[in-house]
Design an enzyme around this catalytic site. Sequence first.
Site, PDB file in Angstrom:
ATOM      1  N   TYR A 140      50.423  29.686  20.954  1.00  0.00           N
ATOM      2  CA  TYR A 140      51.431  29.091  20.619  1.00  0.00           C
ATOM      3  C   TYR A 140      52.141  29.572  19.440  1.00  0.00           C
ATOM      4  CZ  TYR A 140      54.228  25.362  18.118  1.00  0.00           C
ATOM      5  OH  TYR A 140      55.005  24.701  17.456  1.00  0.00           O
ATOM      6  N   SER A 180      45.044  28.455   6.926  1.00  0.00           N
ATOM      7  CA  SER A 180      45.397  26.954   7.085  1.00  0.00           C
ATOM      8  C   SER A 180      45.398  26.555   5.722  1.00  0.00           C
ATOM      9  CB  SER A 180      45.019  26.402   7.966  1.00  0.00           C
ATOM     10  OG  SER A 180      44.942  24.858   8.073  1.00  0.00           O
ATOM     11  N   TYR A 234      36.123  23.527  11.958  1.00  0.00           N
ATOM     12  CA  TYR A 234      37.277  24.466  12.029  1.00  0.00           C
ATOM     13  C   TYR A 234      37.924  24.739  10.756  1.00  0.00           C
ATOM     14  CZ  TYR A 234      42.370  25.463  12.216  1.00  0.00           C
ATOM     15  OH  TYR A 234      43.483  25.886  11.999  1.00  0.00           O
ATOM     16  N   LYS A 294      38.069  28.831   8.826  1.00  0.00           N
ATOM     17  CA  LYS A 294      39.382  29.331   8.130  1.00  0.00           C
ATOM     18  C   LYS A 294      39.148  29.919   6.987  1.00  0.00           C
ATOM     19  CE  LYS A 294      42.416  29.287  11.436  1.00  0.00           C
ATOM     20  NZ  LYS A 294      42.598  30.355  12.128  1.00  0.00           N
ATOM     21  N   ASN A 305      52.202  22.715   8.484  1.00  0.00           N
ATOM     22  CA  ASN A 305      52.119  22.122   9.987  1.00  0.00           C
ATOM     23  C   ASN A 305      53.196  22.645  11.211  1.00  0.00           C
ATOM     24  OD1 ASN A 305      50.445  20.231   8.495  1.00  0.00           O
ATOM     25  ND2 ASN A 305      50.475  19.082  10.226  1.00  0.00           N
ATOM     26  N   LEU A 347      50.490  15.405  16.018  1.00  0.00           N
ATOM     27  CA  LEU A 347      51.745  14.211  15.970  1.00  0.00           C
ATOM     28  C   LEU A 347      52.893  14.627  16.824  1.00  0.00           C
ATOM     29  CD1 LEU A 347      52.988  11.722  14.658  1.00  0.00           C
ATOM     30  CD2 LEU A 347      53.948  13.190  12.959  1.00  0.00           C
ATOM     31  N   ARG A 362      53.153  15.230   5.502  1.00  0.00           N
ATOM     32  CA  ARG A 362      52.949  16.677   5.691  1.00  0.00           C
ATOM     33  C   ARG A 362      54.128  17.590   5.643  1.00  0.00           C
ATOM     34  NH1 ARG A 362      48.812  14.706   5.704  1.00  0.00           N
ATOM     35  NH2 ARG A 362      46.947  14.755   7.139  1.00  0.00           N
ATOM     36  N   ASP A 390      41.666  13.049   7.768  1.00  0.00           N
ATOM     37  CA  ASP A 390      43.015  13.063   7.435  1.00  0.00           C
ATOM     38  C   ASP A 390      43.161  13.345   6.014  1.00  0.00           C
ATOM     39  OD1 ASP A 390      44.449  13.316   9.819  1.00  0.00           O
ATOM     40  OD2 ASP A 390      44.906  11.322  10.080  1.00  0.00           O
TER      41      ASP A 390
HETATM   42  C1  WQD Z   1      49.779  15.075  11.327  1.00  0.00           C
HETATM   43  C2  WQD Z   1      49.882  13.557  10.835  1.00  0.00           C
HETATM   44  C3  WQD Z   1      48.127  12.094  11.359  1.00  0.00           C
HETATM   45  C4  WQD Z   1      48.662  12.279  15.515  1.00  0.00           C
HETATM   46  C5  WQD Z   1      46.620  20.102  12.099  1.00  0.00           C
HETATM   47  C6  WQD Z   1      45.440  20.665  11.787  1.00  0.00           C
HETATM   48  C7  WQD Z   1      45.529  21.726  10.670  1.00  0.00           C
HETATM   49  C8  WQD Z   1      46.862  22.584  11.105  1.00  0.00           C
HETATM   50  C9  WQD Z   1      47.976  21.821  11.261  1.00  0.00           C
HETATM   51  C10 WQD Z   1      46.285  24.846  12.066  1.00  0.00           C
HETATM   52  C11 WQD Z   1      48.505  13.046  10.230  1.00  0.00           C
HETATM   53  C12 WQD Z   1      49.400  11.753  11.998  1.00  0.00           C
HETATM   54  C13 WQD Z   1      48.827  12.417  14.451  1.00  0.00           C
HETATM   55  C14 WQD Z   1      48.951  10.863  16.193  1.00  0.00           C
HETATM   56  C15 WQD Z   1      49.361  10.264  13.933  1.00  0.00           C
HETATM   57  N1  WQD Z   1      46.669  23.468  12.331  1.00  0.00           N
HETATM   58  N2  WQD Z   1      49.323  11.447  13.458  1.00  0.00           N
HETATM   59  N3  WQD Z   1      49.187   9.789  15.142  1.00  0.00           N
HETATM   60  O1  WQD Z   1      46.066  17.182  11.260  1.00  0.00           O
HETATM   61  O2  WQD Z   1      47.901  17.232   9.687  1.00  0.00           O
HETATM   62  O3  WQD Z   1      46.852  19.482  10.711  1.00  0.00           O
HETATM   63  O4  WQD Z   1      47.722  20.716  12.432  1.00  0.00           O
HETATM   64  O5  WQD Z   1      46.376  25.705  11.078  1.00  0.00           O
HETATM   65  O6  WQD Z   1      44.530  22.611  10.604  1.00  0.00           O
HETATM   66  O7  WQD Z   1      44.510  20.114  11.139  1.00  0.00           O
HETATM   67  O8  WQD Z   1      48.266  17.672  12.154  1.00  0.00           O
HETATM   68  O9  WQD Z   1      49.769  16.808  13.858  1.00  0.00           O
HETATM   69  O10 WQD Z   1      47.265  16.359  13.985  1.00  0.00           O
HETATM   70  O11 WQD Z   1      48.675  15.225  11.982  1.00  0.00           O
HETATM   71  O12 WQD Z   1      49.662   9.306  13.202  1.00  0.00           O
HETATM   72  O13 WQD Z   1      49.022  10.506  17.486  1.00  0.00           O
HETATM   73  O14 WQD Z   1      50.240  12.519  11.823  1.00  0.00           O
HETATM   74  O15 WQD Z   1      47.235  11.434  10.972  1.00  0.00           O
HETATM   75  O16 WQD Z   1      48.750  12.309   9.033  1.00  0.00           O
HETATM   76  P1  WQD Z   1      47.077  17.711  10.854  1.00  0.00           P
HETATM   77  P2  WQD Z   1      48.546  16.652  13.034  1.00  0.00           P
END
Ligand code: WQD
Length: 340
Positions: A13, A127, A152, A156, A182, A203, A234, A301
């Site tokens: 990606y 990250s 993971y 990093k 993000n 998300l 975020r 989280d």
């Molecule tokens: C974002 C927010 C969830 C899904 C991840 C990796 C990180 C980096 C970026 C690489 C959080 C909330 C999510 C859902 C929700 N990757 N959420 N419902 O966890 O911040 O970071 O991606 O470098 O290493 O960990 O991203 O998009 O999973 O979550 O409420 O169905 O959205 O709780 O607060 P995250 P995310």
Amino acid sequence: MAEKILVTGGTGYIGSHTVIELIQQGYKPIIIDNLSNSKLERLDQIQAITGVRPEFEKVEMCDKAQMEAFFAKHTDIKAVIHFAALLQVGESVEKPLLYYSNNLLSTIHLLECMKQYQIGNIVFSSSCTVYGNPEHLPVNEDAPIKPAISPYGNTKKMCEDIIRDFSMSEKQMKSISLRYFNPIGNHPSALIGEEPHGVPSHLVPYLTQTAKGIRSHLNIFGNDYSTPDGTCVRDYLHVVDLAKAHIAAIRRLLDVQDCPIWDYINIGTGTGYSVLQMVKAFESATGQEVPFQFAPRREGDVEAVYADTTKAKNLLKWQTELDLEDMLRAAWAWEQKLAH
Ligand code: WQD
């Protein structure tokens, strides 16, 4: 003569978006990827967008012999951008040894080959997870590094340290670790984007699938955090802006003589948005409704994290140009094209 840049994980990606920017800024990218989490048709998409089909070789980076065979053939590589890694937070908790062996071994083999072939520049895909739950916001690069919440995230941090120690020992090798916040969205052509396998953990793909009717509703993990509306915050940045940050880092390594032999730089917008704000922003940007329910907090989280972008501005002369509306409209345009 266009400088040849190796992009590991370049059909992924972020990697594929970076290859597009490399081509458009006059570099000659060559991709190695084991295609474990991407498809060869990415090359068609890159060619459709840029008119150039990047060189590609299928290489398993955990196989040293394959790596040596590749580098023996391509001795004109000036720098490396290292994306290749397993990156599912949840999967890493279930399969830690897979993540440690894959992410660390591929990095070590890469550095060994860079030494053997005297390639002195590397940009590493790191990250913001290295900061855990930061005490102060926005978080800058001197913030304390917290114990990783997932294997993971730990890989990093460990790869950052491996690259740092190798740079220090080698002296001839310069490195910049980019700590992403993000990344979301995709190229405005909607010819390329994030294709999560199965149920998205992130998300924005879950949100766009909900808007498309694939998911009945979005579960918002936790609304009892100490944030303005109780949901997590975020720093979401456009993947095209993120791709451009890599070109800025490569340019710094190749063109700036006295840059330090290793460095690490936050790559974000400097602004945080909560999950609820993201839902409202998506609905306003696209006119699409996103049904949601509050659900229990998700293990691991972070409550709130967004970047201090001063260092990126000063050292890379880089900052984000695309706003939240651009990101969410691009994500929706891509979702509409995906056949699920
Ligand atoms: C974002 C927010 C969830 C899904 C991840 C990796 C990180 C980096 C970026 C690489 C959080 C909330 C999510 C859902 C929700 N990757 N959420 N419902 O966890 O911040 O970071 O991606 O470098 O290493 O960990 O991203 O998009 O999973 O979550 O409420 O169905 O959205 O709780 O607060 P995250 P995310």
